[in-house]
Design a protein around this motif. Structure first.
Motif, PDB file in Angstrom:
ATOM      1  N   LEU A  75      35.400  34.709  31.455  1.00  0.00           N
ATOM      2  CA  LEU A  75      34.431  34.370  32.502  1.00  0.00           C
ATOM      3  C   LEU A  75      33.704  33.098  32.110  1.00  0.00           C
ATOM      4  O   LEU A  75      32.985  33.064  31.110  1.00  0.00           O
ATOM      5  CB  LEU A  75      33.430  35.519  32.696  1.00  0.00           C
ATOM      6  CG  LEU A  75      32.264  35.268  33.659  1.00  0.00           C
ATOM      7  CD1 LEU A  75      32.771  35.018  35.079  1.00  0.00           C
ATOM      8  CD2 LEU A  75      31.296  36.443  33.652  1.00  0.00           C
ATOM      9  N   ASP A  79      32.019  29.939  37.121  1.00  0.00           N
ATOM     10  CA  ASP A  79      32.496  30.977  38.037  1.00  0.00           C
ATOM     11  C   ASP A  79      31.473  32.091  38.222  1.00  0.00           C
ATOM     12  O   ASP A  79      31.792  33.152  38.761  1.00  0.00           O
ATOM     13  CB  ASP A  79      33.803  31.587  37.507  1.00  0.00           C
ATOM     14  CG  ASP A  79      34.939  30.596  37.523  1.00  0.00           C
ATOM     15  OD1 ASP A  79      35.071  29.879  38.524  1.00  0.00           O
ATOM     16  OD2 ASP A  79      35.696  30.533  36.535  1.00  0.00           O
ATOM     17  N   MET A  80      30.245  31.835  37.790  1.00  0.00           N
ATOM     18  CA  MET A  80      29.209  32.853  37.935  1.00  0.00           C
ATOM     19  C   MET A  80      28.344  32.569  39.139  1.00  0.00           C
ATOM     20  O   MET A  80      28.128  31.417  39.528  1.00  0.00           O
ATOM     21  CB  MET A  80      28.336  32.907  36.675  1.00  0.00           C
ATOM     22  CG  MET A  80      29.072  33.351  35.424  1.00  0.00           C
ATOM     23  SD  MET A  80      27.963  33.654  34.049  1.00  0.00           S
ATOM     24  CE  MET A  80      27.046  35.072  34.651  1.00  0.00           C
ATOM     25  N   VAL A 114      32.525  41.971  38.196  1.00  0.00           N
ATOM     26  CA  VAL A 114      33.364  40.764  38.226  1.00  0.00           C
ATOM     27  C   VAL A 114      34.594  41.018  39.102  1.00  0.00           C
ATOM     28  O   VAL A 114      34.986  42.158  39.340  1.00  0.00           O
ATOM     29  CB  VAL A 114      33.824  40.368  36.807  1.00  0.00           C
ATOM     30  CG1 VAL A 114      32.672  39.851  35.979  1.00  0.00           C
ATOM     31  CG2 VAL A 114      34.515  41.541  36.112  1.00  0.00           C
ATOM     32  N   ARG A 127      41.324  35.619  34.441  1.00  0.00           N
ATOM     33  CA  ARG A 127      40.171  34.748  34.724  1.00  0.00           C
ATOM     34  C   ARG A 127      39.287  35.461  35.736  1.00  0.00           C
ATOM     35  O   ARG A 127      39.773  35.982  36.750  1.00  0.00           O
ATOM     36  CB  ARG A 127      40.655  33.400  35.278  1.00  0.00           C
ATOM     37  CG  ARG A 127      39.552  32.393  35.611  1.00  0.00           C
ATOM     38  CD  ARG A 127      38.972  31.768  34.375  1.00  0.00           C
ATOM     39  NE  ARG A 127      37.926  30.808  34.704  1.00  0.00           N
ATOM     40  CZ  ARG A 127      38.110  29.477  34.731  1.00  0.00           C
ATOM     41  NH1 ARG A 127      39.309  28.976  34.453  1.00  0.00           N
ATOM     42  NH2 ARG A 127      37.111  28.665  35.011  1.00  0.00           N
ATOM     43  N   LEU A 128      37.974  35.493  35.474  1.00  0.00           N
ATOM     44  CA  LEU A 128      37.043  36.274  36.282  1.00  0.00           C
ATOM     45  C   LEU A 128      36.035  35.388  37.014  1.00  0.00           C
ATOM     46  O   LEU A 128      35.842  34.219  36.674  1.00  0.00           O
ATOM     47  CB  LEU A 128      36.267  37.257  35.395  1.00  0.00           C
ATOM     48  CG  LEU A 128      37.081  38.235  34.546  1.00  0.00           C
ATOM     49  CD1 LEU A 128      36.134  39.062  33.677  1.00  0.00           C
ATOM     50  CD2 LEU A 128      37.935  39.130  35.422  1.00  0.00           C
ATOM     51  N   THR A 129      35.389  35.991  38.001  1.00  0.00           N
ATOM     52  CA  THR A 129      34.262  35.376  38.680  1.00  0.00           C
ATOM     53  C   THR A 129      33.272  36.464  39.062  1.00  0.00           C
ATOM     54  O   THR A 129      33.664  37.630  39.243  1.00  0.00           O
ATOM     55  CB  THR A 129      34.708  34.614  39.945  1.00  0.00           C
ATOM     56  OG1 THR A 129      33.557  34.044  40.586  1.00  0.00           O
ATOM     57  CG2 THR A 129      35.392  35.547  40.938  1.00  0.00           C
ATOM     58  N   THR A 130      32.005  36.094  39.155  1.00  0.00           N
ATOM     59  CA  THR A 130      31.006  37.031  39.685  1.00  0.00           C
ATOM     60  C   THR A 130      30.706  36.739  41.153  1.00  0.00           C
ATOM     61  O   THR A 130      29.942  37.448  41.786  1.00  0.00           O
ATOM     62  CB  THR A 130      29.696  36.973  38.877  1.00  0.00           C
ATOM     63  OG1 THR A 130      29.144  35.649  38.969  1.00  0.00           O
ATOM     64  CG2 THR A 130      29.946  37.315  37.423  1.00  0.00           C
TER      65      THR A 130
END
Length: 499
Positions: A75, A79-80, A114, A127-130
């Motif tokens: 993360l 991407d937050m 996420v 791959r993450l995002t919030t």
């Protein structure tokens, strides 16, 4: 007088087995895309998890988050979800802090909701995002953003304004954001409102699950591949959808009846004697898509090399000699290659950095036309692409958004004999390695003799071309050397045994 280009009709073919589901997009009998999902390794893109922060990396402005997978997911601070202000010039929301410190947002052991942006690829985790995003047929719901956007592929300014006018009051009423997908062009107000209602119900359900979910568990899982195919790949030019599973066919018809009126009758259950993919030649196309060489109709060809860092595509004239002159031959080959390689990128799902080595052209107008042909061919690609100008070395650099593994990585693994090098040592090279190993063993250990176990090709080389070398080596070490062929040994594999 404007020229109206003919519409290219598509067919969606769906092959379902308990272990694997495959979707093929076919245009005029030619395979354009292939999507594969296996029961043991379902795609994660779009899934929402309650994760736990395992490690914060200030130097990278990122964190590793455990979401219950084999590898921790990644993360990045960009991407937050960040507080946003409304831009007076564009009306769009922009972050208050362009680059906030990751340590002010996350700490080890923290629980965080996420969504997966990219599947794990190679040695990299997901791959993450919030910034959560929930897609429907025409829209994408942005729960934490009050903003209405329209896909850039919808170019008609009047249509863009109409879509914004329909959705702006709803976004304000519910304090949510919406983006109109490309499929939303021309959608009626009723259809858009229907999508909004569906997304609101879905978001309420996800919120309840978020509150009840424990750490490192899935909160929401995206639709199955057959239903996702209708949502993401269906377009007006889709002539029919053929599926060979009664269960999947029923699920798709129910989804179509609820969200895509008029499509249900185009979904057909295939019950033929021959496998569906065999009927359309899809199996053969998949096999060809795993090869490095791609033949062009003119006689030219492409060489596609996929590495971890990038993909390179080399264009060659091959057997094509043209009809006028060399420059014209090169130009025609490059034009054909531009269209062919765009299809190969979709078919093989190649992403990341891509370097294209077109055949060198002297005419600047030819360079411009080839680049324009490539851009035109990539317009139909669902993945986001970006192309640079032709460099001084005649190379075209481009990027293609990668969210899942390429076809090669899904279906193949590194060769156990060459370990992914794509070549093996010659029998002669292995012979010389054996000679060196015999000398090491003779100096280190006291034995009556030495036996060499190797592949048939290597033993043949030792007995024929290197027979004199074996005799000289026996005199040098003062011990006999015996040779034994092992048919199951790979060419590079051998053993030197003391006897």
């Amino acid at each position: 007088m404007s020229v109206i280009l003919p519409t290219i009709n598509q067919e969606l073919l769906i092959n379902v087995t308990p272990q694997e589901t495959r979707v093929a997009v076919v245009e005029s009998g030619v395979l354009q895309q292939i999507h594969i999902e296996r029961a043991c390794a379902r795609g994660l893109v779009g899934n929402i998890y309650r994760g736990k922060v395992r490690r914060v990396l200030p130097g990278m402005q990122a964190a590793f988050v455990d979401i219950g997978l084999e590898r921790a997911a990644f993360l990045h601070v960009s991407d937050m979800q960040t507080p946003k202000l409304l831009s007076e010039e564009t009306g769009e929301q922009k972050p208050i802090e362009p680059t906030p410190d990751i340590r002010t947002r996350l700490h080890e052991g923290q629980s965080v909701i996420v969504q997966v942006l990219k599947d794990p690829i190679g040695s990299k985790g997901a791959r993450l995002t919030t910034e959560l995003a929930l897609p429907s047929r025409y829209l994408v719901l942005l729960p934490y953003t009050q903003h209405v956007g329209v896909s850039q592929r919808i170019e008609d300014e009047g249509e863009r304004e109409r879509l914004k006018a329909v959705l702006a009051p709803l976004a304000e009423q519910h304090q949510l954001g919406f983006i109109v997908r490309t499929a939303g062009e021309g959608a009626s107000e009723e259809a858009l409102c229907h999508d909004v209602d569906y997304l609101l119900r879905l978001w309420q359900q996800i919120q309840r699950q978020m509150n009840a979910a424990g750490p490192e568990t899935v909160v929401y899982q995206d639709l199955s591949l057959p239903v996702r195919t209708l949502r993401d790949l269906w377009a007006q030019n889709v002539e029919r959808v053929r599926v060979d599973s009664r269960e999947a066919c029923q699920a798709m018809r129910e989804f179509a009846a609820a969200f895509m009126p008029g499509l249900s009758e185009r979904i057909e259950l295939y019950a033929g004697e021959h496998p569906l993919f065999d009927m359309y030649g899809v199996e053969d196309e998949i096999q060809r898509a795993l090869e490095k060489k791609v033949l062009l109709k003119s006689g030219g060809y492409l060489i596609i090399d996929q590495t971890e860092a990038m993909t390179t595509i080399d264009v060659n004239t091959g057997a094509f000699v043209g009809h006028k002159n060399l420059e014209e031959t090169i130009f025609r080959t490059n034009l054909e290659a531009a269209s062919a390689l765009a299809r190969q990128l979709r078919l093989r799902n190649l992403g990341g950095i891509i370097i294209i080595d077109f055949i060198d052209m002297n005419d600047e107008e030819h360079k411009r036309q080839v680049l324009r042909a490539l851009e035109k061919a990539l317009e139909r690609d669902h993945a986001k692409t970006s192309i640079s100008e032709v460099s001084a070395l005649g190379l075209v650099q481009m990027t293609r958004k990668r969210t899942r593994e390429s076809l090669e990585h899904v279906l193949c693994e590194p060769c156990p004999h060459c370990h992914g090098r794509a070549n093996v040592k010659t029998a002669l090279t292995v012979c010389f390695e054996i000679f060196r190993e015999i000398i090491r063993a003779a100096r280190a250990y006291d034995a009556q003799g030495i036996m060499v176990l190797a592949s048939t090709a290597v033993i043949n080389a030792l007995q024929d071309g290197e027979a004199n070398s074996i005799a000289e080596l026996e005199l040098f070490i003062g011990r006999p050397i015996k040779l034994q062929a092992e048919p199951l040994y790979a060419q590079e594999q051998f053993d030197v045994v003391l006897i």
